[in-house]
Design an enzyme around this catalytic site. Sequence first.
Site, PDB file in Angstrom:
ATOM      1  N   VAL A   1       0.841  -1.200   0.000  1.00 22.42           N
ATOM      2  CA  VAL A   1       0.000   0.000   0.000  1.00 22.42           C
ATOM      3  C   VAL A   1       0.871   1.244   0.000  1.00 22.42           C
ATOM      4  CG1 VAL A   1      -1.767   1.321   1.228  1.00 22.42           C
ATOM      5  CG2 VAL A   1      -1.858  -1.182   1.247  1.00 22.42           C
TER       6      VAL A   1
ATOM      7  N   ILE B   1       5.614   5.001   1.252  1.00 21.71           N
ATOM      8  CA  ILE B   1       5.036   5.659   2.427  1.00 21.71           C
ATOM      9  C   ILE B   1       4.861   4.649   3.551  1.00 21.71           C
ATOM     10  CG2 ILE B   1       3.070   6.963   3.317  1.00 21.71           C
ATOM     11  CD1 ILE B   1       2.471   7.813   0.443  1.00 21.71           C
TER      12      ILE B   1
ATOM     13  N   GLY C   1       4.422   7.199 -18.612  1.00 16.98           N
ATOM     14  CA  GLY C   1       4.673   5.959 -17.889  1.00 16.98           C
ATOM     15  C   GLY C   1       3.951   5.839 -16.565  1.00 16.98           C
TER      16      GLY C   1
ATOM     17  N   GLU D   1      -0.653   2.258 -17.285  1.00 14.85           N
ATOM     18  CA  GLU D   1      -0.399   1.107 -18.143  1.00 14.85           C
ATOM     19  C   GLU D   1      -1.145   1.255 -19.468  1.00 14.85           C
ATOM     20  OE1 GLU D   1       1.655  -1.241 -17.348  1.00 14.85           O
ATOM     21  OE2 GLU D   1       1.953  -0.809 -15.210  1.00 14.85           O
TER      22      GLU D   1
ATOM     23  N   ASP E   1      -7.371  -1.214  -8.036  1.00 17.65           N
ATOM     24  CA  ASP E   1      -6.132  -1.105  -7.280  1.00 17.65           C
ATOM     25  C   ASP E   1      -6.372  -0.413  -5.939  1.00 17.65           C
ATOM     26  OD1 ASP E   1      -2.943  -0.956  -7.346  1.00 17.65           O
ATOM     27  OD2 ASP E   1      -3.670   1.024  -6.762  1.00 17.65           O
TER      28      ASP E   1
ATOM     29  N   LYS F   1      -6.167  -1.831  -1.778  1.00 19.34           N
ATOM     30  CA  LYS F   1      -5.417  -1.127  -0.736  1.00 19.34           C
ATOM     31  C   LYS F   1      -6.341  -0.671   0.391  1.00 19.34           C
ATOM     32  CE  LYS F   1      -2.029   0.438  -4.146  1.00 19.34           C
ATOM     33  NZ  LYS F   1      -1.569   1.572  -4.984  1.00 19.34           N
TER      34      LYS F   1
ATOM     35  N   GLY G   1       6.348   3.045  -8.176  1.00 18.29           N
ATOM     36  CA  GLY G   1       7.677   3.128  -8.782  1.00 18.29           C
ATOM     37  C   GLY G   1       8.593   2.071  -8.210  1.00 18.29           C
TER      38      GLY G   1
END
Length: 430
Positions: free
Chosen positions: A134, A138, A189, A192, A203, A207, A304
Site C-alpha cells: 500500500v 510511504i 509511464g 499502463e 487497485d 489497498k 515506482g
Amino acid sequence: MSDKPLNVALLGCGSVGSQVVRLLTEQADDLEARVGAPVRLVGVAVRRLDAPREVEVPEGLLTTDAESLVAREDVDVVVEVIGGIEPARSLILRALEHGASVVSANKALLAEDGPTLFEAAGKASRDLYYEAAVAGAIPILRPLRESLAGDRVTRVLGIVNGTTNFILDKMDTSGAGFSEALEEAQELGYAEADPTADVEGFDAAAKAAILASLAFHTRVTASDVYREGISEVTAADVASARDMGAVVKLLAIAELSDERVSVRVHPAMIPRSHPLASVREAYNAVFVESQAAGQLMFYGPGAGGAPTASAVLGDLVTVARNRLTGTTGAGESAYAEREVRPMGETTTRYHVAIDVDDRAGVLAEVAQAFAAHDVSIQTVRQEGRGADAQLVVVSHQATDAQLAATVDRLRQMEIVRDVTSVMRVEGDAE
C-alpha cells in the site's frame, strides 16, 4: 553480530524486483550492520531467463523454478514481488511451510485471501510483512499495526493510486478531459497500456481493504469495498468543484461508526483547504484520524520501482532481525470481527448537476424530490438560462441509499432533461 548469513530468495525481477536486487547489492554492508548478519541473495525466480532487466543479476542466481527455490532449506526469507493471485499464493504458502518468513508487495492477493496467508504464517511461527503493498514508499501499514496499536483509529482517508491522482490533477490544472489526461499519463509511464485496474478503482479498493483490516482489527476483503472509478469524471465536474473551492480526488475511505466498518473507493470533491487537496501528480497520501493521536498524514511517492523496493527492504530488515533473535512480529489482528456496513447505509453528501426546464416552480419541484427522501439541501445555484439552464445542488449528510433514490426520482421528472453529474462530497466543501 553473526557471521552466518541470512539467505534471501526473490520472486520476480521486474521494476520492483530489479530495484530490490540493486539495493541488496549496493547496500550490502549497511544492511549487514543494521540486521546484525550478512544478508545474501541466493536466488531470483523469473519467467524468462533472457528477458531484459533494469539491473544485472549476479551470475548463477536466476532460475525459472520458483517452487524449488522457495522450498530450499537454507532460505530464511522469501521476497515476493511478482503480483497477482497465482502462482504467488501457492509460492508464499510453500515458503512458509518450509520455514521461510515472507515479505510481499502483493496488494491484490492480500486483499483477496489475506486470512489464508496469515493463518499459514501463524501456524509456521514465521513473519508475513507487506508494507510495500500500500502506497509504495510511504510507511503507513506499520504505524497502523504498531505505532497506533494503543489508540482507536476512527477513519482512514487516502489517495492511494498515483495514476488516477495524476489524471485528476491534470484535469484540474489544465482543464483537460479524462481521455486527454489519461493519454498524457500513459505517455509519461504513469499509466499502463490497459489502465483498467487503476482508473476503475480496483487497485485502490485492494489497498482500502488492507488499510481497513489493520485500522479496525477486522477482516476486510476487496469484495467488501464499494468501488467506483474515475472514467466518468468530466471536465465539467472538475470545473464545478473548482467553483465550490474544491478539487476532485479518487479517495479510499474507511470509517468506524457504531462499531461497524464502512469501506469505499470513489471520486469525491474535497475542499482545497483539506491536506489531501494539495497532493499533486502521482503522489499518494493517507490521512488517519484516531481518538488519542488526532489527525495524522502520511505523504510520499506511492509507486515506482525504487520507492516500492525501499518499503520491501524496510520489511526485509525487520524480518531478518526477527530471524536472528528467534522471534516474530505482530501478526494479523482481527479480534474485533466488526460487521462491514453496506454502502447504502453509509452517510455521505452529494453534488448533483441537473439540466432543467427554465421556468417558474422548477426549483420547488426539485427541492420536493430531495425532501421526499429526507435529504436536506445545503446549497443550490442556477447556471445558464433557457435551454442551458442547470441547477447544481449540494446536499447535507444522508445515507447513500437515500441520495441514490433522490437521483433516480430526479431522472424521472418531466422538468428534468438530464442529471449530468452525480458526485460525492467529503469534508466541508461549500
